[in-house]
Design a protein around this motif. Structure first.
Motif, PDB file in Angstrom:
ATOM      1  N   PRO A 192      -9.925   6.136 -27.198  1.00 24.06           N
ATOM      2  CA  PRO A 192      -8.539   6.225 -26.689  1.00 24.06           C
ATOM      3  C   PRO A 192      -8.334   7.430 -25.769  1.00 24.06           C
ATOM      4  O   PRO A 192      -7.393   7.434 -24.963  1.00 24.06           O
ATOM      5  N   ALA A 193      -9.216   8.439 -25.848  1.00 18.71           N
ATOM      6  CA  ALA A 193      -9.068   9.629 -24.996  1.00 18.71           C
ATOM      7  C   ALA A 193      -9.573   9.395 -23.570  1.00 18.71           C
ATOM      8  O   ALA A 193      -9.461  10.286 -22.717  1.00 18.71           O
ATOM      9  N   GLU A 194     -10.111   8.207 -23.317  1.00 17.31           N
ATOM     10  CA  GLU A 194     -10.583   7.861 -21.971  1.00 17.31           C
ATOM     11  C   GLU A 194      -9.436   8.042 -20.968  1.00 17.31           C
ATOM     12  O   GLU A 194      -8.309   7.660 -21.250  1.00 17.31           O
ATOM     13  N   SER A 195      -9.741   8.651 -19.812  1.00 11.59           N
ATOM     14  CA  SER A 195      -8.682   8.858 -18.823  1.00 11.59           C
ATOM     15  C   SER A 195      -9.245   8.787 -17.410  1.00 11.59           C
ATOM     16  O   SER A 195     -10.459   8.690 -17.212  1.00 11.59           O
ATOM     17  N   VAL A 196      -8.344   8.826 -16.450  1.00 11.08           N
ATOM     18  CA  VAL A 196      -8.752   8.821 -15.046  1.00 11.08           C
ATOM     19  C   VAL A 196      -7.663   9.545 -14.261  1.00 11.08           C
ATOM     20  O   VAL A 196      -6.497   9.517 -14.641  1.00 11.08           O
ATOM     21  N   GLU A 197      -8.063  10.236 -13.177  1.00 11.20           N
ATOM     22  CA  GLU A 197      -7.098  11.011 -12.387  1.00 11.20           C
ATOM     23  C   GLU A 197      -6.381  10.110 -11.380  1.00 11.20           C
ATOM     24  O   GLU A 197      -7.022   9.300 -10.703  1.00 11.20           O
ATOM     25  N   THR A 198      -5.069  10.292 -11.254  1.00  8.92           N
ATOM     26  CA  THR A 198      -4.293   9.512 -10.280  1.00  8.92           C
ATOM     27  C   THR A 198      -4.881   9.670  -8.878  1.00  8.92           C
ATOM     28  O   THR A 198      -5.007   8.704  -8.126  1.00  8.92           O
ATOM     29  N   GLU A 199      -5.281  10.901  -8.564  1.00  6.17           N
ATOM     30  CA  GLU A 199      -5.795  11.169  -7.214  1.00  6.17           C
ATOM     31  C   GLU A 199      -7.098  10.400  -6.954  1.00  6.17           C
ATOM     32  O   GLU A 199      -7.367   9.951  -5.834  1.00  6.17           O
ATOM     33  N   ASP A 200      -7.906  10.198  -8.010  1.00  7.65           N
ATOM     34  CA  ASP A 200      -9.157   9.439  -7.845  1.00  7.65           C
ATOM     35  C   ASP A 200      -8.873   7.951  -7.649  1.00  7.65           C
ATOM     36  O   ASP A 200      -9.573   7.268  -6.894  1.00  7.65           O
ATOM     37  N   VAL A 201      -7.844   7.448  -8.347  1.00  8.95           N
ATOM     38  CA  VAL A 201      -7.470   6.040  -8.170  1.00  8.95           C
ATOM     39  C   VAL A 201      -6.936   5.847  -6.748  1.00  8.95           C
ATOM     40  O   VAL A 201      -7.252   4.860  -6.078  1.00  8.95           O
ATOM     41  N   ALA A 202      -6.157   6.828  -6.262  1.00  7.72           N
ATOM     42  CA  ALA A 202      -5.650   6.757  -4.886  1.00  7.72           C
ATOM     43  C   ALA A 202      -6.819   6.713  -3.896  1.00  7.72           C
ATOM     44  O   ALA A 202      -6.821   5.938  -2.941  1.00  7.72           O
ATOM     45  N   LYS A 203      -7.834   7.547  -4.155  1.00  2.00           N
ATOM     46  CA  LYS A 203      -9.020   7.555  -3.274  1.00  2.00           C
ATOM     47  C   LYS A 203      -9.762   6.222  -3.351  1.00  2.00           C
ATOM     48  O   LYS A 203     -10.309   5.743  -2.351  1.00  2.00           O
ATOM     49  N   ALA A 204      -9.809   5.640  -4.554  1.00  2.00           N
ATOM     50  CA  ALA A 204     -10.490   4.348  -4.720  1.00  2.00           C
ATOM     51  C   ALA A 204      -9.771   3.265  -3.917  1.00  2.00           C
ATOM     52  O   ALA A 204     -10.403   2.438  -3.258  1.00  2.00           O
ATOM     53  N   LEU A 205      -8.422   3.292  -3.944  1.00  2.83           N
ATOM     54  CA  LEU A 205      -7.651   2.312  -3.174  1.00  2.83           C
ATOM     55  C   LEU A 205      -7.911   2.497  -1.681  1.00  2.83           C
ATOM     56  O   LEU A 205      -8.128   1.535  -0.936  1.00  2.83           O
ATOM     57  N   GLU A 206      -7.918   3.769  -1.272  1.00  2.00           N
ATOM     58  CA  GLU A 206      -8.142   4.077   0.138  1.00  2.00           C
ATOM     59  C   GLU A 206      -9.547   3.623   0.542  1.00  2.00           C
ATOM     60  O   GLU A 206      -9.730   2.997   1.589  1.00  2.00           O
ATOM     61  N   CYS A 207     -10.515   3.942  -0.295  1.00  2.00           N
ATOM     62  CA  CYS A 207     -11.910   3.548  -0.051  1.00  2.00           C
ATOM     63  C   CYS A 207     -12.003   2.032   0.068  1.00  2.00           C
ATOM     64  O   CYS A 207     -12.651   1.505   0.983  1.00  2.00           O
ATOM     65  N   GLY A 208     -11.342   1.306  -0.834  1.00  2.00           N
ATOM     66  CA  GLY A 208     -11.389  -0.153  -0.820  1.00  2.00           C
ATOM     67  C   GLY A 208     -10.811  -0.728   0.461  1.00  2.00           C
ATOM     68  O   GLY A 208     -11.362  -1.671   1.042  1.00  2.00           O
ATOM     69  N   LEU A 209      -9.703  -0.143   0.927  1.00  2.00           N
ATOM     70  CA  LEU A 209      -9.068  -0.646   2.151  1.00  2.00           C
ATOM     71  C   LEU A 209      -9.920  -0.344   3.384  1.00  2.00           C
ATOM     72  O   LEU A 209     -10.077  -1.189   4.264  1.00  2.00           O
ATOM     73  N   HIS A 210     -10.499   0.878   3.427  1.00  2.00           N
ATOM     74  CA  HIS A 210     -11.430   1.192   4.528  1.00  2.00           C
ATOM     75  C   HIS A 210     -12.603   0.210   4.514  1.00  2.00           C
ATOM     76  O   HIS A 210     -13.044  -0.273   5.548  1.00  2.00           O
ATOM     77  N   LEU A 211     -13.105  -0.050   3.319  1.00  2.00           N
ATOM     78  CA  LEU A 211     -14.261  -0.919   3.165  1.00  2.00           C
ATOM     79  C   LEU A 211     -13.962  -2.327   3.702  1.00  2.00           C
ATOM     80  O   LEU A 211     -14.772  -2.907   4.429  1.00  2.00           O
ATOM     81  N   LEU A 212     -12.790  -2.863   3.354  1.00  2.00           N
ATOM     82  CA  LEU A 212     -12.431  -4.200   3.844  1.00  2.00           C
ATOM     83  C   LEU A 212     -12.364  -4.207   5.372  1.00  2.00           C
ATOM     84  O   LEU A 212     -12.842  -5.139   6.019  1.00  2.00           O
ATOM     85  N   ASP A 213     -11.786  -3.148   5.940  1.00  2.00           N
ATOM     86  CA  ASP A 213     -11.714  -3.037   7.404  1.00  2.00           C
ATOM     87  C   ASP A 213     -13.103  -3.006   8.016  1.00  2.00           C
ATOM     88  O   ASP A 213     -13.381  -3.681   9.004  1.00  2.00           O
ATOM     89  N   GLN A 214     -13.967  -2.166   7.417  1.00  2.00           N
ATOM     90  CA  GLN A 214     -15.334  -2.050   7.931  1.00  2.00           C
ATOM     91  C   GLN A 214     -16.054  -3.396   7.862  1.00  2.00           C
ATOM     92  O   GLN A 214     -16.718  -3.804   8.811  1.00  2.00           O
TER      93      GLN A 214
END
Ligand SMILES: [Zn+2]
Length: 423
Positions: free
Chosen positions: A387-409
């Motif tokens: 239950p202590a598993e977590s993730v940073e909001t800023e990393d999820v934002a980067k993942a979204l950005e990475c995904g969108l760049h990737l689709l464009d590429q």
């Protein structure tokens, strides 16, 4: 892309995290998260994700292996498709992000396209089962996509005697339709976002990593056979102590693993007999788990550890039995996609760390049929399956950005155009 220009990407990341937490409440257990293959809460989980997928413009269905699938068409009919996804099942006492985060990042990426069509369609898959909790065998969902859910497999039973086939029927699906869940011939590749579940990205101070390979695994069981005897009357030089022998070997396993970069070796379970304070142990069973991105290195080290055990039992006057429980080859990610992901991460302003996944993932199964690649997100404290598993909001934002760049590429890539002609 408007989502990238405005500060809205952070809001989207927060939404993804809120959705993960919402799904974590859909559980078989009260007070903790457990969502195994086609359990009743899985229906609610499907309903939630299906609504988000529909809002992003996807056509939603559930295949006969219980995978949730959402299809978003391309700019032309008959165009090939790109698969994005992860799994929606969990371990018992799970965290909120292992698996579902990858599905919800994919949904958010789709939503951020705002209806814009690409040269390829996008299919989002929420795999029904990856963890192997209910039936002891993992990857039920992704196996269906590569045509590896045969009759024998479907006959496996859970602790209540319910077979996979019966579980599928009970959920209102038809096992005879499983062949229709298979990957369509026009599938270009599979991409998965997943938490790292380890401490490497955090130790490097990086949010995202690109996976180059999923490590192969060797699992073995060793039995050290000595002689049990009286702990008070047997002098030290006349003993054949199985625990002392196993202990010497185990320290050697750690030492050998440390001298091979990228290799991990673990003795995770030991059992001694007869197991009494005043009796020298006559027998010790110990497991060994060895993983590395190179099958050659893994095989060589596994052989080395066997030799070390053999030499040691001979010197100590014991004997050894051993058996191989699992030997699974490493799976390479697609080099073209790895480069594209590395480029997309760089465009978010981060250095892409290239890494090996020590854990198995659905991508490993799909790699039998199509090119696959994975992006890892930093996992605070390396804590997962808890239950202590977590993730940073800023990393999820980067993942979204990475995904969108990737689709464009990918949309403008000549390499992908070539693949699309073949698909
Ligand atoms: Zn997972």
């Amino acid at each position: 892309m408007s989502i990238l220009e405005s500060g809205r990407i952070r809001a989207q990341a927060e939404k993804v995290l809120a959705r993960c937490k919402k799904l974590a409440a859909l559980s078989e257990d009260v007070g903790s998260t457990r969502r195994t293959f086609l359990c009743p809460p899985m229906r609610d989980c499907h309903r939630e994700i299906a609504a988000w997928l529909s809002a992003a413009g996807a056509e939603v269905s559930v295949d006969a292996a219980g995978n949730l699938r959402g299809f978003y068409g391309a700019e032309h009919v008959n165009a090939p498709r790109l698969l994005l996804g992860s799994h929606v099942d969990t371990v018992p006492n799970a965290g909120a992000y292992d698996g579902v985060l990858g599905v919800l990042i994919a949904v958010a990426i789709l939503k951020a396209l705002h209806g814009r069509r690409l040269p390829f369609g996008i299919e989002i898959v929420g795999f029904s089962e990856e963890e192997g909790v209910r039936f002891g065998t993992p990857f039920i969902g992704s196996r269906a996509l590569v045509g590896r859910l045969d009759d024998e497999f479907l006959n496996q039973r859970d602790v209540n005697g319910i077979s996979i086939r019966a579980a599928i029927e009970k959920f209102g699906l038809n096992p005879l339709e499983i062949p229709r869940a298979m990957l369509s011939g026009d599938t270009l590749a599979y991409l998965e976002f997943h938490i790292e579940q380890g401490p490497v990205l955090e130790s490097l101070g990086l949010g995202l990593g690109v996976v180059e390979a999923i490590a192969g695994q060797t699992r073995m069981e060793f039995t050290f056979l000595g002689r049990s005897n009286h702990a008070g009357t047997t002098p030290m030089d006349l003993r054949r102590d199985a625990i002392a022998a196993a202990a010497e070997w185990i320290v050697g396993v750690e030492h050998t693993a440390k001298s091979h970069p990228g290799l991990v070796a673990t003795v995770g379970q030991i059992e001694a007999e007869p197991g009494a304070t005043n009796v020298i142990a006559g027998m010790v069973r110990a497991t060994l788990d060895v993983r590395h991105a190179s099958d050659d290195v893994r095989d060589r080290v596994a052989d080395m550890l066997v030799r070390q055990a053999e030499e040691l039992v001979e010197r100590r006057g014991l004997s050894l039995r051993r058996k191989v429980l699992l030997s699974q080859s490493a799976v390479a990610m697609d080099p073209f996609l790895v480069e594209q992901i590395a480029g997309a991460i760089r465009r978010t302003g981060s250095e892409p760390h290239r890494m090996v996944s020590g854990a198995g993932h659905d991508a490993m199964i799909l790699a039998e049929k199509i090119p696959v690649a994975m992006v890892f997100l930093r996992t605070p404290g390396g804590i997962s399956h808890d239950p202590a598993e977590s993730v940073e909001t800023e990393d999820v934002a980067k993942a979204l950005e990475c995904g969108l760049h990737l689709l464009d590429q990918l949309a403008s890539s000549s390499e992908l155009q070539k693949r699309m002609c073949r698909a």
